[in-house]
Design a protein around this motif. Sequence first.
Motif, PDB file in Angstrom:
ATOM      1  N   PHE A  67       0.857  -1.645   0.410  1.00 36.74           N
ATOM      2  CA  PHE A  67       0.171   0.255  -0.141  1.00 36.74           C
ATOM      3  C   PHE A  67       0.841   1.342   0.042  1.00 36.74           C
ATOM      4  CE2 PHE A  67      -1.621  -3.579   2.388  1.00 36.74           C
ATOM      5  CZ  PHE A  67      -2.874  -3.448   2.048  1.00 36.74           C
ATOM      6  N   PHE A  68       0.596   2.251  -0.300  1.00 41.62           N
ATOM      7  CA  PHE A  68       0.806   3.248  -0.753  1.00 41.62           C
ATOM      8  C   PHE A  68       0.195   4.759  -0.081  1.00 41.62           C
ATOM      9  CE2 PHE A  68       2.912   0.395  -3.201  1.00 41.62           C
ATOM     10  CZ  PHE A  68       4.385   0.658  -3.329  1.00 41.62           C
ATOM     11  N   PHE A  69       0.750   5.949  -0.531  1.00 44.60           N
ATOM     12  CA  PHE A  69       0.441   7.190   0.278  1.00 44.60           C
ATOM     13  C   PHE A  69      -0.762   7.472  -0.450  1.00 44.60           C
ATOM     14  CE2 PHE A  69       5.128   8.537   0.515  1.00 44.60           C
ATOM     15  CZ  PHE A  69       4.835   7.993   1.947  1.00 44.60           C
ATOM     16  N   GLY A  70      -1.881   8.075  -0.199  1.00 39.66           N
ATOM     17  CA  GLY A  70      -3.360   8.255  -0.359  1.00 39.66           C
ATOM     18  C   GLY A  70      -3.937   7.152  -0.625  1.00 39.66           C
ATOM     19  N   ASP A  71      -3.648   5.435  -1.116  1.00 42.53           N
ATOM     20  CA  ASP A  71      -4.672   4.469  -1.109  1.00 42.53           C
ATOM     21  C   ASP A  71      -5.844   4.787   0.134  1.00 42.53           C
ATOM     22  OD1 ASP A  71      -3.172   3.697  -2.754  1.00 42.53           O
ATOM     23  OD2 ASP A  71      -2.511   1.897  -1.681  1.00 42.53           O
ATOM     24  N   LEU A  72      -7.010   3.887  -0.383  1.00 42.82           N
ATOM     25  CA  LEU A  72      -7.625   4.059   0.360  1.00 42.82           C
ATOM     26  C   LEU A  72      -8.372   2.698   0.987  1.00 42.82           C
ATOM     27  CD1 LEU A  72     -11.006   5.494   1.283  1.00 42.82           C
ATOM     28  CD2 LEU A  72     -11.961   4.604  -1.118  1.00 42.82           C
ATOM     29  N   VAL A  73      -8.541   2.188   2.054  1.00 40.39           N
ATOM     30  CA  VAL A  73      -8.436   0.903   2.503  1.00 40.39           C
ATOM     31  C   VAL A  73      -9.397   0.177   3.549  1.00 40.39           C
ATOM     32  CG1 VAL A  73      -5.414   0.418   2.021  1.00 40.39           C
ATOM     33  CG2 VAL A  73      -6.940   1.385   4.418  1.00 40.39           C
ATOM     34  N   GLN A  74      -9.676  -0.355   3.610  1.00 37.75           N
ATOM     35  CA  GLN A  74     -10.652  -1.439   4.500  1.00 37.75           C
ATOM     36  C   GLN A  74      -9.846  -2.049   5.598  1.00 37.75           C
ATOM     37  OE1 GLN A  74     -13.510  -3.912   3.891  1.00 37.75           O
ATOM     38  NE2 GLN A  74     -14.674  -3.660   5.481  1.00 37.75           N
ATOM     39  N   VAL A  75     -10.277  -1.484   7.101  1.00 45.24           N
ATOM     40  CA  VAL A  75      -9.075  -1.942   8.430  1.00 45.24           C
ATOM     41  C   VAL A  75     -10.271  -3.185   8.990  1.00 45.24           C
ATOM     42  CG1 VAL A  75      -7.914  -2.110  10.142  1.00 45.24           C
ATOM     43  CG2 VAL A  75      -7.615   0.115   8.772  1.00 45.24           C
ATOM     44  N   ASN A  76      -9.089  -4.266   9.041  1.00 47.92           N
ATOM     45  CA  ASN A  76      -9.677  -5.654  10.104  1.00 47.92           C
ATOM     46  C   ASN A  76      -9.893  -4.909  11.171  1.00 47.92           C
ATOM     47  OD1 ASN A  76      -9.440  -7.345   8.056  1.00 47.92           O
ATOM     48  ND2 ASN A  76      -7.809  -8.162   8.133  1.00 47.92           N
ATOM     49  N   GLY A  77     -11.716  -5.201  12.028  1.00 48.21           N
ATOM     50  CA  GLY A  77     -12.608  -4.873  12.809  1.00 48.21           C
ATOM     51  C   GLY A  77     -12.859  -3.502  12.913  1.00 48.21           C
ATOM     52  N   TYR A  78     -13.266  -2.695  11.604  1.00 52.50           N
ATOM     53  CA  TYR A  78     -13.629  -1.427  11.443  1.00 52.50           C
ATOM     54  C   TYR A  78     -13.724  -2.081   9.766  1.00 52.50           C
ATOM     55  CZ  TYR A  78     -10.362   0.683  14.296  1.00 52.50           C
ATOM     56  OH  TYR A  78      -9.316   1.158  15.338  1.00 52.50           O
ATOM     57  N   LYS A  79     -15.919  -2.801  10.254  1.00 49.66           N
ATOM     58  CA  LYS A  79     -16.910  -2.888   8.993  1.00 49.66           C
ATOM     59  C   LYS A  79     -17.852  -1.726   8.655  1.00 49.66           C
ATOM     60  CE  LYS A  79     -20.386  -6.063   8.641  1.00 49.66           C
ATOM     61  NZ  LYS A  79     -21.222  -7.177   8.857  1.00 49.66           N
ATOM     62  N   GLY A  80     -17.369  -1.456   7.517  1.00 44.37           N
ATOM     63  CA  GLY A  80     -18.230  -0.013   6.838  1.00 44.37           C
ATOM     64  C   GLY A  80     -17.479   1.203   6.936  1.00 44.37           C
ATOM     65  N   ALA A 105      -8.998   0.905  -3.285  1.00 45.89           N
ATOM     66  CA  ALA A 105      -8.702   1.854  -4.234  1.00 45.89           C
ATOM     67  C   ALA A 105      -7.587   2.833  -4.078  1.00 45.89           C
ATOM     68  CB  ALA A 105     -10.143   3.335  -4.249  1.00 45.89           C
ATOM     69  N   ASP A 106      -6.640   2.731  -5.321  1.00 45.82           N
ATOM     70  CA  ASP A 106      -4.983   2.764  -4.372  1.00 45.82           C
ATOM     71  C   ASP A 106      -5.506   4.899  -5.467  1.00 45.82           C
ATOM     72  OD1 ASP A 106      -5.627   3.535  -7.232  1.00 45.82           O
ATOM     73  OD2 ASP A 106      -5.148   2.288  -8.975  1.00 45.82           O
ATOM     74  N   ALA A 107      -4.373   5.161  -4.821  1.00 48.65           N
ATOM     75  CA  ALA A 107      -4.236   6.944  -4.972  1.00 48.65           C
ATOM     76  C   ALA A 107      -4.741   7.222  -6.051  1.00 48.65           C
ATOM     77  CB  ALA A 107      -2.929   6.912  -4.332  1.00 48.65           C
ATOM     78  N   ASP A 108      -5.142   7.164  -7.219  1.00 50.55           N
ATOM     79  CA  ASP A 108      -4.940   7.661  -8.580  1.00 50.55           C
ATOM     80  C   ASP A 108      -7.060   7.647  -8.057  1.00 50.55           C
ATOM     81  OD1 ASP A 108      -2.761   8.099  -9.137  1.00 50.55           O
ATOM     82  OD2 ASP A 108      -2.450   6.355 -10.036  1.00 50.55           O
ATOM     83  N   GLN A 109      -7.849   6.338  -7.312  1.00 52.40           N
ATOM     84  CA  GLN A 109      -9.247   6.901  -7.944  1.00 52.40           C
ATOM     85  C   GLN A 109      -9.909   6.167  -6.882  1.00 52.40           C
ATOM     86  OE1 GLN A 109     -10.745   5.830 -10.934  1.00 52.40           O
ATOM     87  NE2 GLN A 109      -8.438   6.238 -11.493  1.00 52.40           N
ATOM     88  N   ALA A 110      -8.757   6.582  -5.775  1.00 51.11           N
ATOM     89  CA  ALA A 110      -9.813   7.083  -4.025  1.00 51.11           C
ATOM     90  C   ALA A 110     -10.956   7.939  -4.072  1.00 51.11           C
ATOM     91  CB  ALA A 110      -8.224   7.442  -2.361  1.00 51.11           C
TER      92      ALA A 110
END
Length: 217
Positions: A74-87, A134-139
């Motif tokens: 993962f890199f700067f600006g990437d949009l991610v989901q974190v385990n334990g933080y559903k939704g 979504a990666d940084a370009d599409q976040a």
Amino acid sequence: MKYNDKPKFNIGDTVVITLYGTVGKITKIKHIDEQYLYEVNESHGLYNENCLVLLAEYRGEMPDKEQIDIEYKFFFGDLVQVNGYKGELFKVVGFRTEIWRYQDDAWEDIIYELTRVTDGEWLEADEEELLLIADADQADVFLKKYGYSFSKHQQPSLSLPPPRDNLSLKIDRLLDAYNDYKILYETFKDEFYVSTLQTITKQLVDLSNSRKERLEK
């Protein structure tokens, strides 16, 4: 043991810690129980003079240099989901590598620093806890144009929002912009973002009043 009234080393001296064969600089000197103890590289440990040798005077063998290749998922600006933080969605704002070495074991941990999209809350997470949305370009495009729902053990499902009139679309765009600038302000504390937020708020009030007047007719 003979007491030395002056320290053998000075702050800034480059020394070898003979116990480990590692090199560092003296960052602090302490006088305890009639002996001088030395802090190296601002570490928590202290070394006596017998454990240290000036690098220029060292005649032992230096340890081989180790080359470590780290692959980041993962890199700067990437949009991610974190385990334990559903939704909930987070953006990557930083990452670091912690290197662990022991006599019989060795590993590297990659830690990602995140901010939550909705309120800018800061969070740290291991690489295996993250799912790329979504990666940084599409976040930003993802956040502004798509609705989304998540399951803890499934990939995100996307659905386009229902069609809305032009007034509703303008309000939605302003709300998206407000959230983006709010995150920027909470991250960087730049007063420029405050004035932008105030401008967006005024525009939202005007549009909300327009919609209210339309509904009352």
